[in-house]
Write an enzyme that holds these catalytic residues in place. Sequence first.
Site, short mmCIF file in Angstrom:
data_model
loop_
_atom_site.label_atom_id
_atom_site.label_comp_id
_atom_site.label_asym_id
_atom_site.label_seq_id
_atom_site.Cartn_x
_atom_site.Cartn_y
_atom_site.Cartn_z
N LYS A 15 -37.79 18.93 -6.16
CA LYS A 15 -37.47 17.55 -6.50
C LYS A 15 -36.32 16.97 -5.67
O LYS A 15 -36.48 15.97 -5.00
CB LYS A 15 -37.13 17.46 -7.99
CG LYS A 15 -36.81 16.06 -8.48
CD LYS A 15 -38.02 15.15 -8.43
CE LYS A 15 -37.78 13.81 -9.07
NZ LYS A 15 -38.92 12.91 -8.89
N GLU B 246 -48.99 14.99 -1.65
CA GLU B 246 -48.04 15.79 -2.42
C GLU B 246 -48.69 16.52 -3.58
O GLU B 246 -48.42 17.69 -3.82
CB GLU B 246 -46.93 14.88 -2.99
CG GLU B 246 -45.92 14.40 -1.97
CD GLU B 246 -44.91 13.48 -2.62
OE1 GLU B 246 -43.70 13.71 -2.43
OE2 GLU B 246 -45.30 12.54 -3.34
N ASN C 115 -27.19 26.97 -4.04
CA ASN C 115 -28.10 25.90 -3.66
C ASN C 115 -27.57 25.33 -2.35
O ASN C 115 -26.42 24.91 -2.29
CB ASN C 115 -28.14 24.82 -4.75
CG ASN C 115 -29.08 23.69 -4.43
OD1 ASN C 115 -29.88 23.77 -3.52
ND2 ASN C 115 -28.98 22.62 -5.22
N GLY C 116 -28.39 25.31 -1.30
CA GLY C 116 -27.96 24.81 0.00
C GLY C 116 -28.35 25.77 1.11
O GLY C 116 -29.19 26.66 0.91
N HIS D 20 -57.48 0.54 17.44
CA HIS D 20 -56.73 1.14 18.54
C HIS D 20 -56.71 2.67 18.47
O HIS D 20 -55.81 3.29 19.01
CB HIS D 20 -55.31 0.59 18.57
CG HIS D 20 -55.25 -0.89 18.81
ND1 HIS D 20 -55.63 -1.47 20.00
CD2 HIS D 20 -54.89 -1.92 17.99
CE1 HIS D 20 -55.48 -2.77 19.93
NE2 HIS D 20 -55.03 -3.08 18.71
N LYS E 191 -48.39 10.24 -1.90
CA LYS E 191 -48.65 10.71 -3.26
C LYS E 191 -49.87 11.63 -3.29
O LYS E 191 -49.86 12.68 -3.93
CB LYS E 191 -48.90 9.53 -4.21
CG LYS E 191 -47.67 8.82 -4.65
CD LYS E 191 -46.83 9.67 -5.58
CE LYS E 191 -45.39 9.27 -5.50
NZ LYS E 191 -44.71 9.71 -4.28
N CYS F 96 -32.61 24.07 -5.27
CA CYS F 96 -32.71 25.11 -6.29
C CYS F 96 -32.00 24.68 -7.57
O CYS F 96 -31.17 23.78 -7.56
CB CYS F 96 -32.08 26.40 -5.77
SG CYS F 96 -32.70 26.90 -4.14
N TRP G 148 -36.06 27.54 -4.57
CA TRP G 148 -36.96 26.93 -3.59
C TRP G 148 -36.57 27.54 -2.25
O TRP G 148 -35.47 27.34 -1.76
CB TRP G 148 -36.80 25.41 -3.56
CG TRP G 148 -37.73 24.72 -2.63
CD1 TRP G 148 -39.02 24.32 -2.88
CD2 TRP G 148 -37.46 24.30 -1.28
NE1 TRP G 148 -39.55 23.70 -1.78
CE2 TRP G 148 -38.62 23.67 -0.79
CE3 TRP G 148 -36.35 24.41 -0.45
CZ2 TRP G 148 -38.69 23.15 0.49
CZ3 TRP G 148 -36.42 23.90 0.83
CH2 TRP G 148 -37.58 23.27 1.29
N GLU H 262 -47.03 5.00 0.97
CA GLU H 262 -46.61 5.70 -0.23
C GLU H 262 -47.80 6.32 -0.96
O GLU H 262 -47.73 7.45 -1.45
CB GLU H 262 -45.85 4.74 -1.15
CG GLU H 262 -45.51 5.30 -2.52
CD GLU H 262 -44.65 6.55 -2.50
OE1 GLU H 262 -44.54 7.20 -3.56
OE2 GLU H 262 -44.08 6.89 -1.43
N ARG I 294 -36.75 21.85 -9.74
CA ARG I 294 -35.91 21.91 -8.54
C ARG I 294 -36.24 23.12 -7.67
O ARG I 294 -35.67 23.27 -6.59
CB ARG I 294 -34.44 21.94 -8.94
CG ARG I 294 -33.95 20.70 -9.64
CD ARG I 294 -32.48 20.83 -9.99
NE ARG I 294 -31.66 20.82 -8.80
CZ ARG I 294 -31.02 19.77 -8.32
NH1 ARG I 294 -31.14 18.61 -8.93
NH2 ARG I 294 -30.28 19.85 -7.24
#
Length: 605
Positions: free
Chosen positions: A600, A489, A101-102, A505, A486, A2, A75, A482, A27
């Site tokens: 973020k 996301e 925040n947490g 396989h 991307k 946050c 968030w 990666e 954030r």
Amino acid sequence: MCGIVGYIGRRDVAPLLLEGLQRLEYRGYDSAGIVITSPKATGLKMVKAKGRVRDLEAKVPARFKGTTGIAHTRWATHGAPSDENAHPHMSGDNKVAVVHNGIIDNAAELRARLTAEGVAFLSETDTEVLTHLVARSAQTDLEDKVRDALRLVEGTYGIAVVHADFPDRIVVARNGSPVVLGIGDKEMFVASDIAALVSHTRQVVTLDDGEMATLKADDFRTYTTEGTRTTASPTTVEYEAASYDMGGHDTYMHKEIFEQADAVDRVLRGRIDDRFSTVHLGGLNLDAREARSVRRVKILGCGTSYHAGLIGAQMIEELARIPADAEPASEFRYRNAVVDPDTLYIAVSQSGETYDVLAAVQELKRKGARVFGVVNVVGSAIARESDAGVYVHAGPEVCVVSTKCFTNTTVAFALLALHLGRIRDLSVADGKRIIEGLRKLPAQITAILEQEAEIKKIAEEYADARSMMFIGRVRGYPVAREASLKLKEVSYIHAEAYPASELKHGPLALIEPALPTVAIVPDDDLLEKNRAALEEIKARSGRILAVAHQEQEKADRTIVVPKNEDELDPILMGIPLQLLAYHTALALGRDIDKPRNLAKSVTVE
């Protein structure tokens, strides 16, 4: 995760806080709120809103004046996004307000106890528990009230607290979530990120875990949660406010993709030693004897940083001939891993505050391990906790989806691998070869980005896919991972990454025309093996987009990237796939800088 911002001084506080929230919205952006007061006020005034900061701004009345305040953009962790669950949270007597925040791990237990004592809760959040604990403390000053409350909570927090009876101060505290103080002229700021501060001051103090601070308009003091005074000297922030602007681009992601050539030049600048065909990494604090004693390298990161670590581990094995591997820090810290004194542990984090990585570092340090940090933010928690390390100098990265920081982190790993290799068995000729390859990177990145128009067309062709497969072998596999992340996301298209050798396989069962495959095909000693995988896909009517150093006959489309040294090719091959993800998301109308459900800097478990 946050965003927190606070101010105390002489200026009208609401516009300052709203501006800070706009800069911190990456954030967290599911709800926002603001509380203000002043020495002349009769109490606290609060406005909260579900949605973006602009929704909060629309609700703030014209006569909403004060000189002290705290604000928050959220968030969600506890409770769905709503006006009620938005921060700040106010006590029942409307005297105490807290932003947080947490995560408070024992919130359920504390909530049950407070409810039994007659407290009425208005939200589903863990933070509201902390608000009531502060309000119910019998202590006579705000600092001791906050300290009383923190003694009862377990978990992580970065908090800011205001109290109607103490309108001349803001009390803040940190444990696992960043808190930065901004030092002004007869005014003080606090935030969870310097992005909210740089428009007003470049003098900052970063709190350590277990540290608190009291901010008044003309002064600040820091101390531990036990009350012992600490010494905090302001440092000067490297970046200015313009570093956080879009600079003429439509999105931060687009801007940051196109900043990569300059960013890579920064991470290389001043570090190359042509005389000995090696590099200077002054922050390592590792002499030649110590470097030769390293028997293994373990790299720990989360998300994109973990993928950069996978590329870094391969470079270290190839150039330094030291066994190396990468692992998600979130898994490592819980599996009671064997900590070996001959292993060099490397913690990777863009923000330097990623909680799972920080907790792994702290556990390793407790067991006597040697830990290096590879981070972007100078003075961040992981940088301070590590024994030594390398800054990647990518510059501020605002988009939730990491691009330039990923690239710079992989370049930083190339520098570290070259440094270790030249101390050990890498020849002068090979050192020179790698240095020449590193110097080519900025121009080659620019050449890739010049293909944007063609990559945009390809993205539009594939935007209707409901799922995509990404494949690569050895050096190409971390790139595939990666690139898959991307796309997920930012576009919300499901994507999987597999080693190309693993197709037969199991994953070949998924291949059909509706499932495109993106194949990483470097021109190295595995070229023919990779081409064989394309044959397998084509035989099953699969569509193929290749990222390669030359046109691939079996691919429907090929994005050709410049050839560098084999060891450095992965740094370049992911860049066109950043553009692919970007333009796919753009074609689908996604909110590119603020993907749903993400934020973020992940400072919670």
